[in-house]
Design an enzyme around this catalytic site. Structure first.
Site, mmCIF file in Angstrom:
data_model
loop_
_atom_site.group_PDB
_atom_site.id
_atom_site.type_symbol
_atom_site.label_atom_id
_atom_site.label_comp_id
_atom_site.label_asym_id
_atom_site.label_seq_id
_atom_site.Cartn_x
_atom_site.Cartn_y
_atom_site.Cartn_z
ATOM 1 N N LEU A 259 25.013 -8.730 38.675
ATOM 2 C CA LEU A 259 25.210 -7.852 39.823
ATOM 3 C C LEU A 259 26.568 -7.159 39.797
ATOM 4 O O LEU A 259 27.006 -6.605 40.803
ATOM 5 C CB LEU A 259 25.064 -8.655 41.123
ATOM 6 C CG LEU A 259 23.679 -9.259 41.370
ATOM 7 C CD1 LEU A 259 23.710 -10.252 42.520
ATOM 8 C CD2 LEU A 259 22.656 -8.155 41.648
ATOM 9 N N GLY B 2 27.398 -4.586 37.825
ATOM 10 C CA GLY B 2 27.282 -3.321 37.101
ATOM 11 C C GLY B 2 26.912 -3.525 35.652
ATOM 12 O O GLY B 2 27.322 -2.756 34.775
ATOM 13 N N SER C 91 28.072 -18.610 41.974
ATOM 14 C CA SER C 91 27.350 -17.606 41.187
ATOM 15 C C SER C 91 27.005 -16.401 42.045
ATOM 16 O O SER C 91 25.854 -15.926 42.047
ATOM 17 C CB SER C 91 26.087 -18.202 40.556
ATOM 18 O OG SER C 91 25.519 -17.315 39.622
ATOM 19 N N PRO C 92 27.966 -15.849 42.789
ATOM 20 C CA PRO C 92 27.650 -14.761 43.727
ATOM 21 C C PRO C 92 27.228 -13.467 43.056
ATOM 22 O O PRO C 92 26.625 -12.611 43.705
ATOM 23 C CB PRO C 92 28.968 -14.584 44.486
ATOM 24 C CG PRO C 92 30.025 -15.035 43.529
ATOM 25 C CD PRO C 92 29.398 -16.186 42.797
ATOM 26 N N LEU C 93 27.525 -13.324 41.760
ATOM 27 C CA LEU C 93 27.120 -12.124 41.024
ATOM 28 C C LEU C 93 26.021 -12.430 40.009
ATOM 29 O O LEU C 93 25.768 -11.628 39.112
ATOM 30 C CB LEU C 93 28.333 -11.508 40.312
ATOM 31 C CG LEU C 93 29.490 -11.088 41.222
ATOM 32 C CD1 LEU C 93 30.658 -10.575 40.393
ATOM 33 C CD2 LEU C 93 29.033 -10.026 42.216
ATOM 34 N N GLY D 44 27.162 -12.306 36.508
ATOM 35 C CA GLY D 44 27.553 -10.963 36.087
ATOM 36 C C GLY D 44 26.464 -9.921 36.169
ATOM 37 O O GLY D 44 26.734 -8.722 36.021
ATOM 38 N N TYR E 166 34.693 -29.586 34.696
ATOM 39 C CA TYR E 166 35.026 -28.270 34.154
ATOM 40 C C TYR E 166 36.041 -28.420 33.012
ATOM 41 O O TYR E 166 37.102 -28.999 33.174
ATOM 42 C CB TYR E 166 35.615 -27.364 35.228
ATOM 43 C CG TYR E 166 34.669 -26.972 36.330
ATOM 44 C CD1 TYR E 166 33.299 -27.212 36.239
ATOM 45 C CD2 TYR E 166 35.136 -26.338 37.478
ATOM 46 C CE1 TYR E 166 32.434 -26.860 37.259
ATOM 47 C CE2 TYR E 166 34.276 -25.974 38.502
ATOM 48 C CZ TYR E 166 32.928 -26.242 38.384
ATOM 49 O OH TYR E 166 32.075 -25.884 39.404
#
Length: 326
Positions: free
Chosen positions: A217, A219, A210-212, A215, A53
């Site tokens: 998820l 909104g 990457s739970p969203l 991005g 990273y």
């Protein structure tokens, strides 16, 4: 804050894990320290990074930012620190992968960048099929005996990789893998077929990165309409457009519940059996607010069923072979 064991170990970690992939790639050192300060103040004791990273802008800058924060804050003893090994760190042929040489050299380099004497969770960032498990475990046993790492984990492994890794560790009377970090969210549910069942059977805790869905998820469509579209819409529309109809239904459901999409998406992950929790990557301290709210958000069975209708699981749902057979 809520805490849970790290897999089958006695170590307790927060159910929100602070991911630091944005450190150096998206935000600078002062901003990274501010995020770490806010996370620790909220009770988040689990911090995840990787040697790669920030490498494009310097040598492991994400780890270096965490190391300078440890030095400034004196918080090392409060943090369960996770990092990773696998990715090439230079163009040299042995400066990547899972050879014993690279595992040990990478760990020692991470320790220097992180300004610490030990790493709590040293994760294999990807499979390397040509390296025998006997070699991998020999290297990790050496690091454990030297006190440089406490536990070993994996990331991006298939279910059968987990089984082979654990079988090899059992033959050596070694603890083996205690965690697996997998891509998992409402839009990406492949791990439900075999990775999650294998992990539960083997006592391996699962972390969802990457739970969203970058991005999508969070909104994304509403933000687009409001003219404040995030990176998922501006820089990677292909992550949103193929799922536009489902995301529209999801955002409408969240509005009816009176919750932000981020909160609902993370609360859904927190409801999954065998999951330690999501790995979130905020770029500001304020972006921690909604994930923290997800810890207090309970989704009843009616909402869980509706989410399954909006984002259908793979096949028939659940684990294989029933997901694709009788």
């Amino acid at each position: 804050m809520r805490y849970t064991p790290l897999g089958r170990t006695g170590l307790r970690v927060s159910r929100i894990c602070l991911g630091t992939m944005n450190f150096a790639w998206q935000i600078g050192e002062p901003e990274s320290h501010a995020v770490l300060d806010r996370a620790l103040a909220a009770g988040i004791n689990f911090v995840d990074t990787a040697n790669m990273y920030g490498r494009e802008t310097g040598d492991g800058l994400s780890e270096r930012f965490i190391g300078s924060w440890f030095e400034r804050s004196g918080a090392r003893d409060k943090v369960v620190l996770a990092t990773k090994v696998y990715a090439p760190m230079s163009d040299w042929p042995n400066d990547g992968g899972l050879s014993a040489r690279h595992i040990i050299a990478s760990c020692e380099a991470s320790l220097r960048r992180l300004r610490t004497d030990w790493i709590d969770l040293f994760q294999l960032h990807h499979v390397q099929r040509e390296t025998p498990w006997e070699e991998i475990w020999q290297a990790l046993e050496t690091l454990t005996l030297q006190g440089k790492i406490r536990y070993a984990g994996s990331s991006n492994f298939a279910g059968w990789h987990l089984a082979r890794a654990q079988a090899a560790a059992d033959r050596r009377h070694f603890l083996g893998l205690v965690s697996e970090q997998a891509k998992y969210n409402l839009l990406t549910r492949h791990v439900e077929l075999e990775v999650l069942p294998a992990a539960r059977e083997l006592g391996i805790g699962v972390l969802a990165y990457s739970p969203l869905h970058f991005g999508a998820l969070s909104g994304a469509l509403r933000k687009q309409r409001d003219g404040v579209a995030g990176r998922s819409v501006l820089h990677a529309p292909d992550r949103v457009e193929p799922h536009r109809a489902a995301i529209e239904r999801f955002e409408k459901l969240c509005a009816g519940l009176g919750h932000e999409p981020t909160t609902v998406a993370l609360a859904w992950l927190l409801s999954r059996p065998g999951l330690i929790g999501p790995v979130i990557g905020p770029r500001t301290p304020q972006q921690l607010d909604l994930p923290l709210l997800a810890l207090e958000t309970e989704l009843d069975q009616r909402i869980l069923d509706e989410l399954d209708r909006i984002f259908p699981p793979v096949g028939n749902g659940g684990p294989g072979p029933e997901a694709w057979a009788w």
